[in-house]
Design a protein around this motif. Structure first.
Motif, PDB file in Angstrom:
ATOM      1  N   PHE A   1     -24.256  -4.009   1.012  1.00  0.00           N
ATOM      2  CA  PHE A   1     -23.868  -4.471  -0.322  1.00  0.00           C
ATOM      3  C   PHE A   1     -23.004  -5.736  -0.354  1.00  0.00           C
TER       4      PHE A   1
ATOM      5  N   ARG B   1     -26.126  -9.810  -8.460  1.00  0.00           N
ATOM      6  CA  ARG B   1     -25.097 -10.011  -7.439  1.00  0.00           C
ATOM      7  C   ARG B   1     -23.802  -9.262  -7.795  1.00  0.00           C
TER       8      ARG B   1
ATOM      9  N   ALA C   1     -25.107 -10.421   0.580  1.00  0.00           N
ATOM     10  CA  ALA C   1     -24.931 -10.917  -0.790  1.00  0.00           C
ATOM     11  C   ALA C   1     -23.905 -12.044  -0.856  1.00  0.00           C
TER      12      ALA C   1
ATOM     13  N   THR D   1     -23.993  -5.601  -7.079  1.00  0.00           N
ATOM     14  CA  THR D   1     -24.005  -5.399  -5.631  1.00  0.00           C
ATOM     15  C   THR D   1     -22.597  -5.516  -5.061  1.00  0.00           C
TER      16      THR D   1
ATOM     17  N   ALA E   1     -30.501  -4.658   2.473  1.00  0.00           N
ATOM     18  CA  ALA E   1     -29.943  -5.666   1.569  1.00  0.00           C
ATOM     19  C   ALA E   1     -30.979  -6.728   1.223  1.00  0.00           C
TER      20      ALA E   1
END
Length: 477
Positions: free
Chosen positions: A382, A332, A386, A335, A323
């Motif tokens: 993911f 973003r 994030a 993701t 990541a």
């Protein structure tokens, strides 16, 4: 959408290598010991819970109380930590959190019964919640925009390293010293070490330059920037920070007052809260806290489950490393959408496997273990990194501590209710029903991200602040 496609790329001198880059790395390393403590203190319960329950006479509900007391306290710590860091500064707040980590550890290790245990867990929870708010903000405000995602994301890497360390240490201590009374106290005592490192390390670290500028301390801010940037870049960033601070002063509102007056700020606060809740409702921390119990329910014996439980911890660290490599390259939103899709599919597969492979089937525990590892890997690669990076960057400076605090408060409240009722839920509907429920919630989270969550990658915090305040960011996809 990125800054490059919107024409909003900042005109700053490029990043350069040198002693300042190494200094930035050292600052990030020391600060992320807060994340390491976050991970260890939340993960250690996974292996310590069963011997603790046996010694203290806990049942399923009081086990949930012992676990969730930290989580609910973390919600309060997140809210208080955000406000405290706005007033006292990011660095000072982290030093205070190190003291709380140490004091909470001492209480838990010495606890003669449930009452003192919960009191110690509450202190640890306040520290964990504060760290979950303050450390990502501190890193985001120190980082150049080009590497903000990977630098701020190091905190999440340290969180899962802390959880993995807890799983490994639990397995070693549990299988070598498990015959001793109070073995769970040894498991908890280990976390005093990183608390000491965090305290003395942060005494030598600088304050956030953005916080200093917001307090009118431009000379100190420039000195900090020149220690972690080239001179030309530091001067340019200070000019941008100062101009932004002056613009904020002209608006004559900050914190709650600004949020009440500006619907765009109310909207970004709701989005931050939604992202935090969605992350927790995947059930990731139910696996990280009660993974051993899930594996025992799947068919492993207790000793084998304690060892097998290391596998999700390992994949979490691997996923976090991947990541970090992706964070400054992929948007973003993409993701998030990828992450919620993969975790929802993982939940469905776990539920189907649990339904089709009855208890006693020799391959059942291994199939469920593999699917749990896939779920944790998808989540960590993911979503987890994030989400923490996203929350640290979406709020304007004048409400950053407050906005982060409220969002993480909701994240921890969701986490707390799952921790309190997860074991009871598994008892009531089994693994099958539990993971089908997680899958249904995952679909809702996916729709929320697709419809409401704006993009933030590739822009300075100052550019994002302008776009959020004016509402421009909501028109971009």
């Amino acid at each position: 959408m990125t800054a490059q496609t919107t024409g909003r790329a900042p005109s700053l001198p490029p990043l350069t290598d040198g002693p300042h880059r190494r200094r930035l790395g050292v600052v990030a390393l020391i600060a992320t010991f807060g994340g390491l403590l976050f991970g260890y203190d939340t993960g250690v319960i996974n292996g310590a819970l069963r011997p603790m329950a046996a010694e203290l006479g806990l049942n399923a509900f009081t086990e949930g109380v012992a676990t969730s007391s930290l989580i609910f306290a973390a919600a309060l710590g997140a809210m208080a930590g955000g406000r405290l860091s706005d007033g006292w500064g990011r660095r000072t707040s982290i030093i205070l959190l190190a003291v709380l980590f140490f004091a909470g550890t001492v209480l838990v290790v010495a606890a003669p019964g449930l009452g003192v245990l919960v009191a110690g867990r509450v202190l640890l929870g306040l520290a964990v919640g504060g760290a979950s708010t303050v450390v990502p903000v501190f890193l985001a405000e120190l980082a150049p925009y080009e590497i903000r995602g990977s630098l701020a994301g190091r905190n999440e890497l340290m969180i899962v390293v802390g959880q993995l360390a807890a799983f490994v240490i639990n397995a070693i201590i549990g299988n070598t010293l498990g015959h001793l009374d109070g073995v769970w106290r040894i498991m908890f005592a280990i976390c005093a070490i990183p608390a000491i490192v965090l305290f003395f390390g942060m005494l030598r670290m600088p304050e956030s330059p953005r916080w200093l500028v917001d307090r009118g301390r431009e000379t100190e801010a420039l000195a900090v920037l020149r220690s972690v940037r080239s001179e030309a870049r530091a001067d340019a960033e200070l000019a941008e920070l100062t101009a932004n601070a002056r613009a904020e002063q002209q608006r004559h509102a900050s914190g709650w007052r600004a949020i009440v007056r500006n619907r765009n700020l109310r909207k970004i606060l709701l989005i931050g809260m939604g992202v935090g809740i969605a992350q927790q409702l995947t059930g990731i921390n139910s696996i990280m806290y009660f993974g051993q119990t899930v594996l025992v329910e799947s068919g492993f014996d207790e000793s084998a489950a304690l060892i097998a439980n290391i596998a999700p911890g390992v994949i979490a660290v691997v996923g976090a490393i991947i990541a970090l490599a992706m964070m400054d390259r992929f948007d973003r939103r993409k993701t998030f959408i990828t992450g919620f899709t993969l975790t929802t599919v993982s939940h469905l597969l776990i539920g189907v496997s649990s339904m089709l492979l009855p208890v006693g089937n020799p391959i059942r525990p291994y199939v469920i273990l593999v699917l749990v590892v896939v779920f944790v890997g998808s989540m960590q690669t993911f979503l987890n990194v994030a989400v923490w990076v996203y929350l640290s960057e979406i709020f304007p400076l004048h409400m950053r501590g407050l906005g982060m605090g409220v969002s993480v408060f909701m994240l921890w409240i969701s986490n707390g209710f799952l921790s309190l009722y997860f074991l009871s839920l598994v008892e009531a509907v089994g693994i099958t029903g539990t993971f089908f429920l997680f899958a249904a919630v995952g679909v809702i989270a996916l729709l929320f991200v697709w419809r409401w969550v704006p993009e933030t990658r590739g822009r300075t915090l100052e550019a994002l602040e302008e776009d959020v305040t004016t509402g421009v960011i909501y028109a971009q996809r």
